[in-house]
Write a protein that holds these residues in place. Structure first.
Motif, PDB file in Angstrom:
ATOM      1  N   ALA A 321       1.060  -1.220   0.180  1.00 29.10           N
ATOM      2  CA  ALA A 321       0.020   0.135  -0.460  1.00 29.10           C
ATOM      3  C   ALA A 321       0.639   1.340  -0.058  1.00 29.10           C
ATOM      4  CB  ALA A 321      -1.191   0.735   1.041  1.00 29.10           C
ATOM      5  N   ALA A 322       3.092   1.063   0.358  1.00 20.17           N
ATOM      6  CA  ALA A 322       2.786   2.544   0.611  1.00 20.17           C
ATOM      7  C   ALA A 322       3.930   2.094  -0.232  1.00 20.17           C
ATOM      8  CB  ALA A 322       3.732   2.504   2.056  1.00 20.17           C
ATOM      9  N   VAL A 323       3.752   0.941  -1.539  1.00 16.14           N
ATOM     10  CA  VAL A 323       4.931   1.433  -2.379  1.00 16.14           C
ATOM     11  C   VAL A 323       5.832   2.480  -3.676  1.00 16.14           C
ATOM     12  CG1 VAL A 323       3.291   0.491  -4.522  1.00 16.14           C
ATOM     13  CG2 VAL A 323       6.246   0.027  -4.017  1.00 16.14           C
ATOM     14  N   GLU A 324       4.421   3.583  -3.934  1.00 12.89           N
ATOM     15  CA  GLU A 324       4.324   4.380  -4.363  1.00 12.89           C
ATOM     16  C   GLU A 324       5.285   5.592  -3.078  1.00 12.89           C
ATOM     17  OE1 GLU A 324       1.856   8.237  -6.250  1.00 12.89           O
ATOM     18  OE2 GLU A 324       0.494   6.322  -5.563  1.00 12.89           O
ATOM     19  N   GLU A 325       4.485   5.971  -2.452  1.00 13.64           N
ATOM     20  CA  GLU A 325       5.577   6.466  -1.495  1.00 13.64           C
ATOM     21  C   GLU A 325       6.955   5.487  -1.001  1.00 13.64           C
ATOM     22  OE1 GLU A 325       5.474   8.358   3.331  1.00 13.64           O
ATOM     23  OE2 GLU A 325       4.479   7.247   2.745  1.00 13.64           O
ATOM     24  N   ILE A 326       7.325   4.656  -1.162  1.00 11.74           N
ATOM     25  CA  ILE A 326       8.427   4.255  -0.437  1.00 11.74           C
ATOM     26  C   ILE A 326       9.640   3.802  -2.341  1.00 11.74           C
ATOM     27  CG2 ILE A 326      10.159   1.596  -0.785  1.00 11.74           C
ATOM     28  CD1 ILE A 326       7.451   0.377   1.365  1.00 11.74           C
ATOM     29  N   GLY A 327       8.495   4.714  -2.991  1.00  8.21           N
ATOM     30  CA  GLY A 327       9.734   4.707  -4.198  1.00  8.21           C
ATOM     31  C   GLY A 327      10.076   6.212  -4.261  1.00  8.21           C
ATOM     32  N   ALA A 328       9.385   6.797  -3.625  1.00 12.12           N
ATOM     33  CA  ALA A 328       9.880   8.397  -3.959  1.00 12.12           C
ATOM     34  C   ALA A 328      11.168   8.607  -3.016  1.00 12.12           C
ATOM     35  CB  ALA A 328       8.607   9.661  -3.202  1.00 12.12           C
ATOM     36  N   ILE A 329      11.639   7.697  -2.102  1.00 15.18           N
ATOM     37  CA  ILE A 329      12.208   7.841  -0.858  1.00 15.18           C
ATOM     38  C   ILE A 329      13.269   7.173  -1.772  1.00 15.18           C
ATOM     39  CG2 ILE A 329      13.204   6.595   1.847  1.00 15.18           C
ATOM     40  CD1 ILE A 329       9.734   7.026   2.492  1.00 15.18           C
ATOM     41  N   ALA A 330      12.939   5.747  -2.283  1.00 16.80           N
ATOM     42  CA  ALA A 330      14.329   4.705  -3.138  1.00 16.80           C
ATOM     43  C   ALA A 330      15.091   6.255  -4.094  1.00 16.80           C
ATOM     44  CB  ALA A 330      13.393   4.280  -3.196  1.00 16.80           C
ATOM     45  N   PHE A 331      14.211   6.450  -4.765  1.00 21.54           N
ATOM     46  CA  PHE A 331      14.936   7.845  -5.631  1.00 21.54           C
ATOM     47  C   PHE A 331      15.513   8.758  -5.311  1.00 21.54           C
ATOM     48  CE2 PHE A 331      12.461   4.001  -7.897  1.00 21.54           C
ATOM     49  CZ  PHE A 331      13.340   3.684  -8.271  1.00 21.54           C
ATOM     50  N   ALA A 332      15.137   9.486  -3.566  1.00 18.32           N
ATOM     51  CA  ALA A 332      15.604  11.084  -3.535  1.00 18.32           C
ATOM     52  C   ALA A 332      16.795  10.905  -3.820  1.00 18.32           C
ATOM     53  CB  ALA A 332      14.777  10.961  -2.254  1.00 18.32           C
ATOM     54  N   GLU A 333      17.285  12.308  -3.976  1.00 13.83           N
ATOM     55  CA  GLU A 333      18.832  12.604  -3.769  1.00 13.83           C
ATOM     56  C   GLU A 333      19.674  12.708  -2.116  1.00 13.83           C
ATOM     57  OE1 GLU A 333      21.740  15.894  -5.232  1.00 13.83           O
ATOM     58  OE2 GLU A 333      19.771  15.834  -5.785  1.00 13.83           O
ATOM     59  N   THR A 334      18.395  12.637  -1.210  1.00 21.35           N
ATOM     60  CA  THR A 334      19.101  12.555  -0.072  1.00 21.35           C
ATOM     61  C   THR A 334      17.423  12.477   0.915  1.00 21.35           C
ATOM     62  OG1 THR A 334      19.017  14.836   0.411  1.00 21.35           O
ATOM     63  CG2 THR A 334      20.906  13.896  -0.144  1.00 21.35           C
ATOM     64  N   VAL A 335      17.572  11.645   1.870  1.00 19.13           N
ATOM     65  CA  VAL A 335      16.623  11.084   2.602  1.00 19.13           C
ATOM     66  C   VAL A 335      17.049  12.177   4.441  1.00 19.13           C
ATOM     67  CG1 VAL A 335      15.075   9.823   3.811  1.00 19.13           C
ATOM     68  CG2 VAL A 335      16.309   9.711   1.117  1.00 19.13           C
ATOM     69  N   PRO A 336      16.365  13.350   4.252  1.00 21.57           N
ATOM     70  CA  PRO A 336      16.539  13.582   5.930  1.00 21.57           C
ATOM     71  C   PRO A 336      16.066  13.327   7.265  1.00 21.57           C
ATOM     72  CG  PRO A 336      14.087  14.434   4.905  1.00 21.57           C
ATOM     73  CD  PRO A 336      14.914  13.518   3.560  1.00 21.57           C
ATOM     74  N   MET A 337      16.712  13.347   8.378  1.00 15.66           N
ATOM     75  CA  MET A 337      16.655  12.500   9.471  1.00 15.66           C
ATOM     76  C   MET A 337      15.538  12.414  10.058  1.00 15.66           C
ATOM     77  SD  MET A 337      20.118  13.244  11.125  1.00 15.66           S
ATOM     78  CE  MET A 337      20.835  15.080  11.166  1.00 15.66           C
ATOM     79  N   GLY A 338      14.606  13.467   9.336  1.00 19.30           N
ATOM     80  CA  GLY A 338      13.193  12.778   9.973  1.00 19.30           C
ATOM     81  C   GLY A 338      12.781  14.046  11.674  1.00 19.30           C
ATOM     82  N   PHE A 339      14.239  14.128  12.242  1.00 20.40           N
ATOM     83  CA  PHE A 339      14.315  14.899  13.676  1.00 20.40           C
ATOM     84  C   PHE A 339      12.747  15.439  13.619  1.00 20.40           C
ATOM     85  CE2 PHE A 339      17.958  12.478  13.411  1.00 20.40           C
ATOM     86  CZ  PHE A 339      18.097  11.824  14.514  1.00 20.40           C
ATOM     87  N   GLU A 340      13.209  16.702  13.082  1.00 19.75           N
ATOM     88  CA  GLU A 340      11.935  17.727  12.912  1.00 19.75           C
ATOM     89  C   GLU A 340      10.344  17.130  13.079  1.00 19.75           C
ATOM     90  OE1 GLU A 340      11.880  16.303   9.421  1.00 19.75           O
ATOM     91  OE2 GLU A 340      13.715  16.741  10.251  1.00 19.75           O
ATOM     92  N   ALA A 341      10.016  15.631  13.146  1.00 23.99           N
ATOM     93  CA  ALA A 341       8.663  16.123  12.900  1.00 23.99           C
ATOM     94  C   ALA A 341       8.779  14.702  14.330  1.00 23.99           C
ATOM     95  CB  ALA A 341       8.214  14.350  11.943  1.00 23.99           C
ATOM     96  N   ALA A 342       9.323  14.512  15.160  1.00 25.83           N
ATOM     97  CA  ALA A 342       9.399  14.178  16.349  1.00 25.83           C
ATOM     98  C   ALA A 342       8.309  15.371  17.462  1.00 25.83           C
ATOM     99  CB  ALA A 342       9.938  13.347  17.142  1.00 25.83           C
TER     100      ALA A 342
END
Length: 342
Positions: A321-342
């Motif tokens: 169900a999340a494969v589209e979002e996972i694809g966007a993450i996989a092909f992103a140039e960089t992935v942020p740490m996500g600490f701002e989301a906590a």
């Protein structure tokens, strides 16, 4: 923050001492003789150690080994300063317990970024330990903020040593959040797993992350070192406990044929089951020295085909169900740490 500096070259010692003095809130404890520094232990009080690698009588690794005979220094972060870029040298240092490296000639801006981060990590760990000992008075939110800071600092330190591996962890953490959300898990858990999973394969770089830079297959000793590191820490429900739980269980299999404890089905914590999918998928689509990267769709099909054997079938549905979002993450140039989301 007190920083021990041990370097037999007086010019280098003065340089490092001067750099530490320029850091806000940091004071140096310099020694030109490793033997003299050891003779002053265990009365020395310091929060971080900067060690030259090539020294007479005791080289840096030998010095660190002797230093760690004193229990009070077991948790002190150690940074090696060396002109030797040889991987064997660095592996020796990691095996001994180093957490980071600085390469000679030392650039001040790099020195400042790395040492301040490690110093902040040491301070965060100290404050967290004090808060745990203080019990309920510390406050859950205060403890959570300290744990977020510890995880962030560990992640930054690991990224200094191997930026490519750091991005791998960011992707796995982001995949895990996407799978958890698609599975309908609580939003708090979705945010927490994004943070905790950043340490999925070196669950306390607080301890020696010896195998972090290893190329090739881990030995059983390497694996046990990593998973046992994940058992350390407090027993409260926390981000650090979640990181430890992931580190202990993400290599288990849904059919009970995984390791280290051959847990089966829902006996494997849900965070471990999620990260098992996320980490396996990323390993497939990533190029390594020993293999080519798989095409995205081939990797997706492979993961789906391992439902009920390797992976929880309900979570495989969430993965799909999340494969589209996972694809966007996989092909992103960089992935942020996500600490701002906590």
């Amino acid at each position: 923050m007190k920083i021990l500096i041990v370097d037999d070259n007086n010019t280098n010692l003065r340089l490092l001492t001067g750099m530490v003095q320029k850091l806000h809130g940091c004071s140096p404890i310099p020694f030109s003789s490793p033997a003299d520094a050891l003779a002053a232990m265990p009365d020395l009080e310091f929060d971080v150690a900067l060690l030259d690698y090539m020294m007479p009588v005791y080289n840096g690794v030998e010095f660190l080994t002797e230093m760690l005979h004193f229990d009070k220094y077991a948790g002190v972060p150690v940074i090696f300063v060396t002109a030797d870029l040889d991987l064997t040298t660095r592996m020796d240092a990691l095996n001994a317990g180093a957490i980071d490296f600085l390469t000679k000639p030392v650039d001040f801006q790099e020195f400042k970024a790395r040492v301040q981060n490690i110093a902040a990590l040491a301070d965060a760990r100290r404050r967290h330990s004090e808060s745990l000992h203080a019990g309920q008075s510390a406050g859950a939110e205060s403890l959570r903020e300290q744990e977020r800071e510890i995880i962030q600092r560990i992640t930054l330190a690991a990224g200094y040593k191997d930026p490519q591996a750091a991005q791998q962890r960011m992707r796995v953490a982001a995949y895990s959040e996407a799978i958890a959300r698609a599975a309908g898990l609580p939003e708090t858990f979705c945010r927490d797993i994004r943070l905790a999973a950043t340490l999925f394969d070196n669950t306390t770089a607080l301890a020696s992350d010896t195998s972090l830079l290893k190329r090739g297959k881990m030995t059983e000793a390497d694996f046990r070192r990593r998973t046992s590191a994940g058992t350390a820490g407090d027993e409260s429900t926390s981000l650090l406990q979640l990181s430890a739980e992931i580190g202990r269980t993400y290599r288990e299999r849904f059919d009970g044929q995984g390791y280290p404890n051959r847990l089966k089905g829902t006996a494997i914590p849900v965070a471990g089951r999620i990260v098992a999918i996320a980490s396996s998928f990323d390993a497939l689509i990533s190029e390594r020295q020993f293999k080519q990267a798989w095409p995205f769709e081939k990797a997706v099909d492979y993961i789906r085909g391992k439902a009920r054997s390797h992976f929880d079938p309900a979570l495989i549905q969430a993965f799909g169900a999340a494969v589209e979002e996972i694809g966007a993450i996989a092909f992103a140039e960089t992935v942020p740490m996500g600490f701002e989301a906590a």
